[in-house]
Design a protein around this motif. Structure first.
Motif, short mmCIF file in Angstrom:
data_model
loop_
_atom_site.label_atom_id
_atom_site.label_comp_id
_atom_site.label_asym_id
_atom_site.label_seq_id
_atom_site.Cartn_x
_atom_site.Cartn_y
_atom_site.Cartn_z
N ALA A 206 0.83 -1.22 0.00
CA ALA A 206 0.00 0.00 0.00
C ALA A 206 0.85 1.26 0.00
O ALA A 206 0.38 2.34 -0.39
CB ALA A 206 -0.93 -0.01 1.22
N ALA A 207 2.11 1.12 0.42
CA ALA A 207 3.01 2.27 0.38
C ALA A 207 3.36 2.68 -1.05
O ALA A 207 4.04 3.70 -1.25
CB ALA A 207 4.29 1.94 1.14
N GLY A 208 2.87 1.90 -2.04
CA GLY A 208 3.09 2.29 -3.43
C GLY A 208 2.47 3.64 -3.77
O GLY A 208 2.93 4.32 -4.71
N TYR A 209 1.43 4.04 -3.04
CA TYR A 209 0.88 5.38 -3.28
C TYR A 209 1.91 6.45 -2.95
O TYR A 209 1.95 7.51 -3.60
CB TYR A 209 -0.37 5.60 -2.41
CG TYR A 209 -1.58 4.84 -2.90
CD1 TYR A 209 -2.17 5.16 -4.10
CD2 TYR A 209 -2.13 3.81 -2.14
CE1 TYR A 209 -3.29 4.48 -4.56
CE2 TYR A 209 -3.24 3.13 -2.57
CZ TYR A 209 -3.83 3.46 -3.79
OH TYR A 209 -4.93 2.78 -4.25
N LEU A 210 2.73 6.19 -1.93
CA LEU A 210 3.76 7.15 -1.56
C LEU A 210 4.92 7.15 -2.56
O LEU A 210 5.61 8.16 -2.72
CB LEU A 210 4.28 6.83 -0.16
CG LEU A 210 5.11 7.89 0.56
CD1 LEU A 210 4.29 9.16 0.78
CD2 LEU A 210 5.60 7.35 1.90
N ALA A 211 5.10 6.02 -3.25
CA ALA A 211 6.20 5.91 -4.21
C ALA A 211 5.81 6.37 -5.61
O ALA A 211 6.68 6.67 -6.44
CB ALA A 211 6.68 4.47 -4.28
N ALA A 212 4.48 6.41 -5.92
CA ALA A 212 4.02 6.77 -7.26
C ALA A 212 4.06 8.27 -7.47
O ALA A 212 4.22 9.06 -6.54
CB ALA A 212 2.60 6.23 -7.47
N GLU A 213 3.89 8.67 -8.74
CA GLU A 213 3.80 10.09 -9.07
C GLU A 213 2.53 10.68 -8.45
O GLU A 213 1.47 10.03 -8.43
CB GLU A 213 3.75 10.27 -10.58
CG GLU A 213 5.02 9.85 -11.29
CD GLU A 213 6.19 10.74 -10.93
OE1 GLU A 213 5.96 11.95 -10.63
OE2 GLU A 213 7.33 10.25 -10.93
N PRO A 214 2.62 11.89 -7.92
CA PRO A 214 1.44 12.47 -7.25
C PRO A 214 0.21 12.56 -8.15
O PRO A 214 -0.92 12.30 -7.71
CB PRO A 214 1.93 13.87 -6.83
CG PRO A 214 3.41 13.72 -6.70
CD PRO A 214 3.81 12.74 -7.76
N ASP A 215 0.41 12.92 -9.43
CA ASP A 215 -0.75 13.01 -10.31
C ASP A 215 -1.36 11.63 -10.57
O ASP A 215 -2.59 11.49 -10.67
CB ASP A 215 -0.33 13.63 -11.66
CG ASP A 215 0.05 15.10 -11.52
OD1 ASP A 215 -0.33 15.71 -10.48
OD2 ASP A 215 0.72 15.63 -12.42
N ALA A 216 -0.52 10.62 -10.66
CA ALA A 216 -1.04 9.27 -10.85
C ALA A 216 -1.84 8.81 -9.63
O ALA A 216 -2.87 8.13 -9.76
CB ALA A 216 0.12 8.31 -11.11
N VAL A 217 -1.38 9.20 -8.45
CA VAL A 217 -2.14 8.85 -7.23
C VAL A 217 -3.47 9.56 -7.22
O VAL A 217 -4.51 8.96 -6.86
CB VAL A 217 -1.31 9.21 -5.98
CG1 VAL A 217 -2.12 8.97 -4.71
CG2 VAL A 217 -0.01 8.41 -5.95
#
Length: 378
Positions: free
Chosen positions: A267-278
């Motif tokens: 779930a920490a992938g949201y923190l690793a992804a690009e902000p716009d993609a999140v």
């Protein structure tokens, strides 16, 4: 001396009964008057006493056979007294054998047992599980979380989407809540409750992944996530090997803990992804779960969910740099969210599962796709 019998003589063995006295059987005689017809005043007097003795206290002393007495002081049963069952005085001392159940009684018992089984519910059944009963009746053992958990999922998804547009530290607040609910919901979904140690261990792994991502930066996100996951798998293995539980139970706990920690860390992938993609992916997943909760047939509901998520991706992409590419990102995030929704619906879960795993798993399952597609489409 004459040979004629003396008038008025009496028999010396004549027994006279007195009131309250029972004469001995075999010695009772009526006197010479009743036997020989002599007019004997003594015999008449003896007969009168016998009548008084017979009528004393209103009862007669007609000779009756004496009943033998047992060791308990109670008279033994006479012939014909049983009639198929033991006397009352002996029933307490004899072991009672269970009465045989006839065929109609057995059928009645089976009908009463079947009547105890109500329709399949979320509460469960003391004899068989609702999922087993549903399978025996040819029904699906799946109950979807419903509109209320879907509403909570949509709220949490919108918080993640909006916080990602601010900065990474603002994203930590809804992300930590998502990771905590994921850890608790996965254990409860697997029937392990309470499992405080496993939940705490999985949640600590998620926090460690968050710290590693903030320290390493997005460019080193895969190494931070995979490194944390490897360390936590090893730590979980060591702790389970030190447990004194049954080997099968230890293996089951090991698998549940590893899976829970992996999902919470992923779930920490949201923190690793690009902000716009999140922003695009979390909003699309939220819309997809809401559409899936609508009262529609399952195939139609899935199609509507994917279309709604694609539309939400386009709308959110218009507010960011993704544009129309947001439709693909939204559809991918929605597909993974529906998988998480399906897992949380498996095997007649409880209400607690619906409000933990049913809320968190759709968003958690969408995190890897948001990370991968976000980098590919950026």
């Amino acid at each position: 001396m004459t040979d004629q019998p003396y008038e008025g003589s009496y028999d010396p063995y004549q027994q006279q009964a007195w009131p309250g006295e029972q004469p001995q059987q075999g010695y009772q005689q009526q006197g010479y008057q009743g036997q020989q017809g002599y007019d004997d005043p003594h015999a008449a007097q003896a007969q009168q006493y016998q009548q008084y003795a017979q009528q004393w206290q209103g009862q007669t002393w007609e000779p009756q056979p004496q009943q033998p007495y047992g060791v308990t002081g109670q008279p033994l049963p006479q012939e014909g007294q049983f009639q198929g069952q033991a006397p009352a005085w002996n029933q307490a001392a004899q072991p009672q054998a269970p009465a045989p159940v006839s065929a109609p009684d057995e059928a009645a018992d089976e009908e009463s047992d079947e009547g105890d089984y109500g329709p399949a519910t979320l509460v469960g059944n003391s004899r068989i599980t609702d999922a087993q009963r549903a399978r025996e009746e040819g029904r699906s053992p799946i109950i979807e979380p419903g509109m209320q958990p879907a509403g909570l999922t949509a709220l949490l998804g919108l918080l993640v989407s909006g916080a990602a547009a601010v900065n990474s530290y603002a994203l930590l607040v809804p992300l930590i809540a998502l990771q905590a609910v994921t850890a608790a919901g996965w254990f409860r979904l697997n029937g392990m409750w309470p499992a405080r140690q496993g939940i705490a261990l999985a949640f600590l792994g998620a926090l460690a992944a968050d710290v590693a991502l903030l320290a390493a930066g997005r460019e080193n996100a895969p190494a931070a996530i995979l490194g944390t996951l490897g360390v936590w798998v090893l730590l979980t293995l060591v702790l389970q090997l030190r447990s004194h539980a049954d080997p099968d139970e230890r293996m089951y706990g090991l698998m549940a803990t590893v899976a829970s920690a992996a999902l919470s860390i992923v779930a920490a992938g949201y923190l690793a992804a690009e902000p716009d993609a999140v922003t695009v992916g979390a909003a699309a997943a939220a819309v997809a779960v809401l559409a899936r909760a609508l009262p529609l047939p399952t195939p139609a509901s899935i199609v509507v969910s994917l279309l709604a998520a694609a539309g939400a991706g386009i709308a959110a992409g218009g507010m960011t740099g993704f544009g129309a590419r947001g439709a693909l990102l939204g559809a991918g995030a929605a597909a993974c969210a529906l998988i998480g929704h399906r897992v949380a619906s498996y095997d007649y879960p409880s209400r607690f599962v619906h409000f933990t795993a049913g809320v968190a798993l759709p968003l958690t399952a969408a995190a890897p796709v948001v990370f991968v597609l976000g980098r590919a489409l950026a």
